[in-house]
Design an enzyme around this catalytic site. Structure first.
Site, PDB file in Angstrom:
ATOM      1  N   SER A 177      11.985   0.892   6.746  1.00  6.19           N
ATOM      2  CA  SER A 177      11.454  -0.408   6.353  1.00  6.19           C
ATOM      3  C   SER A 177      12.602  -1.399   6.409  1.00  6.19           C
ATOM      4  O   SER A 177      13.701  -1.092   5.957  1.00  6.19           O
ATOM      5  CB  SER A 177      10.881  -0.316   4.931  1.00  6.19           C
ATOM      6  OG  SER A 177       9.871  -1.254   4.720  1.00  6.19           O
ATOM      7  N   ARG A 178      12.343  -2.586   7.000  1.00 12.85           N
ATOM      8  CA  ARG A 178      13.445  -3.526   7.254  1.00 12.85           C
ATOM      9  C   ARG A 178      14.139  -3.975   5.990  1.00 12.85           C
ATOM     10  O   ARG A 178      15.347  -4.115   5.934  1.00 12.85           O
ATOM     11  CB  ARG A 178      12.899  -4.775   7.982  1.00 12.85           C
ATOM     12  CG  ARG A 178      12.324  -4.509   9.344  1.00 12.85           C
ATOM     13  CD  ARG A 178      11.508  -5.684   9.808  1.00 12.85           C
ATOM     14  NE  ARG A 178      10.516  -6.075   8.783  1.00 12.85           N
ATOM     15  CZ  ARG A 178       9.625  -7.032   8.917  1.00 12.85           C
ATOM     16  NH1 ARG A 178       9.588  -7.730  10.040  1.00 12.85           N
ATOM     17  NH2 ARG A 178       8.765  -7.306   7.957  1.00 12.85           N
ATOM     18  N   ILE A 198       0.828  -1.210   0.000  1.00 12.68           N
ATOM     19  CA  ILE A 198       0.000   0.000   0.000  1.00 12.68           C
ATOM     20  C   ILE A 198       0.865   1.264   0.000  1.00 12.68           C
ATOM     21  O   ILE A 198       0.489   2.279  -0.591  1.00 12.68           O
ATOM     22  CB  ILE A 198      -1.007   0.005   1.178  1.00 12.68           C
ATOM     23  CG1 ILE A 198      -2.134   0.989   0.916  1.00 12.68           C
ATOM     24  CG2 ILE A 198      -0.340   0.313   2.514  1.00 12.68           C
ATOM     25  CD1 ILE A 198      -2.966   0.675  -0.286  1.00 12.68           C
ATOM     26  N   LYS A 243      -5.260   1.831   8.111  1.00 12.86           N
ATOM     27  CA  LYS A 243      -6.301   1.052   8.785  1.00 12.86           C
ATOM     28  C   LYS A 243      -5.834  -0.389   8.870  1.00 12.86           C
ATOM     29  O   LYS A 243      -5.056  -0.791   8.008  1.00 12.86           O
ATOM     30  CB  LYS A 243      -7.640   1.133   8.058  1.00 12.86           C
ATOM     31  CG  LYS A 243      -7.618   0.943   6.556  1.00 12.86           C
ATOM     32  CD  LYS A 243      -7.225  -0.342   5.926  1.00 12.86           C
ATOM     33  CE  LYS A 243      -7.912  -1.610   6.310  1.00 12.86           C
ATOM     34  NZ  LYS A 243      -7.525  -2.721   5.353  1.00 12.86           N
TER      35      LYS A 243
HETATM   36  P1  NAP Z   1       2.573  -5.447   3.008  1.00  3.73           P
HETATM   37  O1  NAP Z   1       2.618  -5.402   1.502  1.00  3.73           O
HETATM   38  O2  NAP Z   1       2.849  -6.731   3.679  1.00  3.73           O
HETATM   39  O3  NAP Z   1       3.517  -4.296   3.512  1.00  3.73           O
HETATM   40  C1  NAP Z   1       3.723  -4.022   4.869  1.00  3.73           C
HETATM   41  C2  NAP Z   1       5.195  -3.676   5.065  1.00  3.73           C
HETATM   42  O4  NAP Z   1       5.414  -3.447   6.440  1.00  3.73           O
HETATM   43  C3  NAP Z   1       6.089  -4.820   4.663  1.00  3.73           C
HETATM   44  O5  NAP Z   1       6.528  -4.649   3.340  1.00  3.73           O
HETATM   45  C4  NAP Z   1       7.220  -4.756   5.674  1.00  3.73           C
HETATM   46  O6  NAP Z   1       8.307  -4.064   5.097  1.00  3.73           O
HETATM   47  C5  NAP Z   1       6.693  -3.923   6.823  1.00  3.73           C
HETATM   48  N1  NAP Z   1       6.572  -4.714   8.058  1.00  3.73           N
HETATM   49  C6  NAP Z   1       6.940  -4.329   9.305  1.00  3.73           C
HETATM   50  N2  NAP Z   1       6.675  -5.249  10.199  1.00  3.73           N
HETATM   51  C7  NAP Z   1       6.138  -6.276   9.551  1.00  3.73           C
HETATM   52  C8  NAP Z   1       5.653  -7.538   9.956  1.00  3.73           C
HETATM   53  N3  NAP Z   1       5.688  -7.930  11.233  1.00  3.73           N
HETATM   54  N4  NAP Z   1       5.132  -8.361   9.012  1.00  3.73           N
HETATM   55  C9  NAP Z   1       5.088  -7.991   7.716  1.00  3.73           C
HETATM   56  N5  NAP Z   1       5.543  -6.790   7.282  1.00  3.73           N
HETATM   57  C10 NAP Z   1       6.043  -5.933   8.182  1.00  3.73           C
HETATM   58  O7  NAP Z   1       1.126  -4.983   3.515  1.00  3.73           O
HETATM   59  P2  NAP Z   1       0.186  -3.881   2.879  1.00  3.73           P
HETATM   60  O8  NAP Z   1      -0.794  -4.537   1.962  1.00  3.73           O
HETATM   61  O9  NAP Z   1       0.959  -2.738   2.358  1.00  3.73           O
HETATM   62  O10 NAP Z   1      -0.663  -3.498   4.174  1.00  3.73           O
HETATM   63  C11 NAP Z   1      -0.126  -2.681   5.197  1.00  3.73           C
HETATM   64  C12 NAP Z   1      -1.290  -1.973   5.875  1.00  3.73           C
HETATM   65  O11 NAP Z   1      -1.996  -1.224   4.898  1.00  3.73           O
HETATM   66  C13 NAP Z   1      -2.315  -2.935   6.504  1.00  3.73           C
HETATM   67  O12 NAP Z   1      -2.785  -2.410   7.702  1.00  3.73           O
HETATM   68  C14 NAP Z   1      -3.429  -2.989   5.464  1.00  3.73           C
HETATM   69  O13 NAP Z   1      -4.687  -3.247   6.049  1.00  3.73           O
HETATM   70  C15 NAP Z   1      -3.367  -1.576   4.895  1.00  3.73           C
HETATM   71  N6  NAP Z   1      -3.921  -1.473   3.547  1.00  3.73           N
HETATM   72  C16 NAP Z   1      -3.571  -2.353   2.563  1.00  3.73           C
HETATM   73  C17 NAP Z   1      -4.176  -2.255   1.314  1.00  3.73           C
HETATM   74  C18 NAP Z   1      -3.838  -3.203   0.174  1.00  3.73           C
HETATM   75  O14 NAP Z   1      -4.519  -3.170  -0.862  1.00  3.73           O
HETATM   76  N7  NAP Z   1      -2.827  -4.037   0.244  1.00  3.73           N
HETATM   77  C19 NAP Z   1      -5.109  -1.256   1.054  1.00  3.73           C
HETATM   78  C20 NAP Z   1      -5.390  -0.341   2.042  1.00  3.73           C
HETATM   79  C21 NAP Z   1      -4.800  -0.461   3.285  1.00  3.73           C
HETATM   80  P3  NAP Z   1       9.788  -4.483   5.541  1.00  3.73           P
HETATM   81  O15 NAP Z   1       9.856  -5.982   5.432  1.00  3.73           O
HETATM   82  O16 NAP Z   1      10.671  -3.764   4.588  1.00  3.73           O
HETATM   83  O17 NAP Z   1       9.885  -4.005   6.975  1.00  3.73           O
END
Ligand code: NAP
Length: 307
Positions: free
Chosen positions: A36-37, A14, A90
């Protein structure tokens, strides 16, 4: 006015899809750092953790947290204690007590906390709220069915404890419902299906009420083919329907209203406005409904899930 120096924490899906472009397009902000890690952004000072970023004393006014909800509390607390304004993806935290504690801490430190609900910025939501305010509401049906493999590939955290499972998208529907319905919602019954060996549900059914009005919600994370993000509201003037996550509004007797997606630009405009007024915006009602559903849910174990 000087641009707001903001850092993004958690450079995942996101952050890359929405936050980076929304910030680049808004002259009120400058993207001053990344924490970011495993990821960095060219040309922007990047750090493996928020603690390392704060220790480096990069000049900052605010951070925007785009990490998963479980673990975000410590990051938000560190930012608030460093005197920074904070915007939360969120759901705002993994638990209600964490979210409340962050709101209290922000207040006591005099910084702004913005718990965002991006779906509330969808084009149809504000006009739906206005249209419904003048009608008698009889019943509400929510259907939120999407394919976890398509939208969240490899995001194991979403099915871990504190990852919300199908409530990760479902809470978006609840954020819209709590915005457009004039009465507060409460959960009367819930059923969840958790795949064997995981913690987060892949399906959930909620029976709720808004005042006396019945509100049902069906959340499914295994829908292939066409995806469904619909809310239907029966009224004394016919049925209003919000489809495509709030992007398209159908009201009886009118052509469907649709506008291009501008949810994240709108969130960042609102955050700048909150900073200007030094005001926080923390509405926990969607998180409360999810917490209540987990509290009273009839829980069954479903088939194991593999990506
Ligand atoms: P994501 O692709 O998994 O990205 C989250 C990032 O946070 C990871 O790339 C990771 O980066 C970091 N991170 C830190 N601690 C972590 C952990 N314990 N486990 C996994 N990653 C961790 O997730 P996302 O889809 O962007 O979602 C993140 C937030 O945005 C959520 O709350 C989600 O509900 C919200 N959101 C997502 C979307 C969507 O379409 N995907 C839409 C609206 C809102 P590093 O490994 O580099 O630290």
């Amino acid at each position: 006015m000087e641009p707001i120096r903001i850092a993004l924490v958690g450079l995942g899906k996101i952050a890359r899809d929405q936050h980076v472009p929304a910030l680049a397009a808004n002259p009120d902000y400058t993207l001053a750092a990344i924490a970011s890690r495993n990821a960095a952004l060219g040309g922007v000072p990047s750090f493996p953790t928020i603690e390392a970023m704060l220790a480096a004393r990069v000049p900052l006014d605010a951070v925007s947290l785009c990490t998963p909800p479980h673990g975000r509390f410590d990051q938000a607390r560190a930012a608030i204690e460093a005197g920074l304004h904070v915007m939360l993806e969120k759901p705002p935290a993994a638990t209600l007590s964490e979210a409340t504690a962050l709101a209290d801490l922000a207040r006591s430190r005099g910084v702004v906390l913005f718990a965002t609900w991006h779906s509330r910025e969808a084009a149809g939501v504000a006009p739906a709220r206005a249209w419904l305010a003048e009608r008698r509401i009889d019943a509400v049906r929510i259907a939120w069915r999407e394919d976890i493999r398509r939208w969240h590939p490899g995001q194991d955290w979403i099915l871990e404890a504190g990852g919300f499972g199908v409530f990760d998208p479902g809470i978006n529907a609840l954020s819209i419902a709590t915005k457009i319905l004039p009465q507060p919602l409460r959960v009367e019954a819930a059923a969840i299906v958790v795949p064997a060996g995981r913690q987060g549900p892949l399906a959930a059914s909620l029976t709720m009420r808004a005042g006396h009005v019945p509100v049902s919600a069906e959340f499914d994370f295994l829908q292939t083919g066409p995806q469904t993000w619909d809310i239907e509201v029966d009224t004394d003037a016919g049925t209003l329907k919000l489809s495509m996550g709030g992007a398209i509004l159908h009201v009886p007797g009118e052509a469907p209203r649709e506008a291009p997606d501008a949810e994240y630009p709108s969130l960042y405009r609102r955050f700048a406005d909150l900073l200007d007024r030094n005001e926080s915006d923390v509405d926990l009602s969607p998180l409360q409904l999810v917490a209540d559903a987990f509290l009273i849910a009839d829980r069954t174990t479903g088939d194991a899930f593999e990506w």
